[in-house]
Design a protein around this motif. Structure first.
Motif, PDB file in Angstrom:
ATOM      1  N   GLU A   6       0.850  -1.190   0.000  1.00 33.71           N
ATOM      2  CA  GLU A   6       0.000   0.000   0.000  1.00 33.71           C
ATOM      3  C   GLU A   6       0.892   1.248   0.000  1.00 33.71           C
ATOM      4  OE1 GLU A   6      -3.982   1.231  -0.033  1.00 33.71           O
ATOM      5  OE2 GLU A   6      -3.361  -0.833   0.288  1.00 33.71           O
ATOM      6  N   ARG A  60      -7.625   3.287  -4.132  1.00 33.76           N
ATOM      7  CA  ARG A  60      -6.526   2.579  -3.477  1.00 33.76           C
ATOM      8  C   ARG A  60      -5.270   2.838  -4.296  1.00 33.76           C
ATOM      9  NH1 ARG A  60      -7.820  -2.180  -0.826  1.00 33.76           N
ATOM     10  NH2 ARG A  60      -5.726  -1.922   0.021  1.00 33.76           N
ATOM     11  N   GLU A 113      -1.971  -7.443  -8.729  1.00 33.96           N
ATOM     12  CA  GLU A 113      -2.320  -7.194  -7.330  1.00 33.96           C
ATOM     13  C   GLU A 113      -3.584  -6.355  -7.226  1.00 33.96           C
ATOM     14  OE1 GLU A 113      -2.482  -7.385  -3.305  1.00 33.96           O
ATOM     15  OE2 GLU A 113      -1.227  -8.599  -4.644  1.00 33.96           O
ATOM     16  N   GLN A 117      -7.036  -7.527  -5.365  1.00 43.66           N
ATOM     17  CA  GLN A 117      -7.704  -6.744  -4.324  1.00 43.66           C
ATOM     18  C   GLN A 117      -9.136  -6.403  -4.718  1.00 43.66           C
ATOM     19  OE1 GLN A 117      -5.572  -3.572  -2.413  1.00 43.66           O
ATOM     20  NE2 GLN A 117      -3.673  -4.744  -2.336  1.00 43.66           N
ATOM     21  N   GLN A 121     -12.814  -7.607  -2.912  1.00 45.62           N
ATOM     22  CA  GLN A 121     -13.873  -6.674  -2.513  1.00 45.62           C
ATOM     23  C   GLN A 121     -15.192  -7.003  -3.212  1.00 45.62           C
ATOM     24  OE1 GLN A 121     -12.239  -2.870  -3.621  1.00 45.62           O
ATOM     25  NE2 GLN A 121     -10.698  -2.898  -2.006  1.00 45.62           N
TER      26      GLN A 121
END
Length: 171
Positions: A6, A60, A113, A117, A121
């Motif tokens: 992150e 993000r 990635e 992610q 979700q």
């Protein structure tokens, strides 16, 4: 070898450098030179700090870290347009790799990635926009399973209108 994590506030300057140098390399001959020459890391970092600090931010940001720190960046989140797909639809807003490292798989790792992610979700499909004349990026996304879905939009850069095409893929 790179690993992905992150993004945090300490990465903003490096991410802005990657983004500005990425624009200047990828869009040379596509976006007007005057626009590319006017881009600065400082201005981009200032805007990025403002966006990054917003508590209502839904995007993000991930960075790919190499031996010299951040070498790639991807930003993704909820789809901002009217798109149907299997379940929820996400969107890749931006993906840039340090120009001297393009072709080494860093973009593919970041995109993988982000897809993982999004799937985590409950997102079933991903969209993104790419400049019609950016053949290298279009080829990259097509190899990653994206297909142009027929939607197009226009953006103006220093008086020059450029067309973006929307791509979509099931996750």
């Amino acid at each position: 070898m790179v690993h992905v994590r992150e993004m945090d506030a300490a990465d903003i300057e490096a991410v802005s450098t990657i983004r500005v140098r990425g624009w200047q390399a990828a869009y040379a001959g596509i976006v007007p030179e005057t626009y590319l020459d006017a881009m600065t890391v400082e201005a981009d970092a200032g805007q990025r700090r403002q966006r990054f600090s917003r508590p209502e931010r839904k995007s993000r940001d991930l960075v790919a870290l190499g031996d010299r720190g951040p070498v790639g960046w991807i930003c993704f989140g909820p789809c901002q347009g009217d798109v149907s797909g299997p379940g929820l639809v996400g969107e890749v807003y931006a993906l840039y790799v340090s120009p001297d490292l393009i072709g080494r798989g860093i973009g593919r790792i970041l995109l993988g990635e982000a897809h993982a992610q999004m799937k985590g979700q409950g997102i079933g499909a991903s969209t993104l926009w790419v400049l019609r004349d950016n053949q290298r990026a279009r080829h990259f996304y097509e190899r990653a399973g994206y297909q142009a879905d027929g939607a197009a939009q226009e953006d103006v850069y220093d008086g020059i209108t450029l067309t973006e095409l929307r791509y979509q893929r099931v996750l």
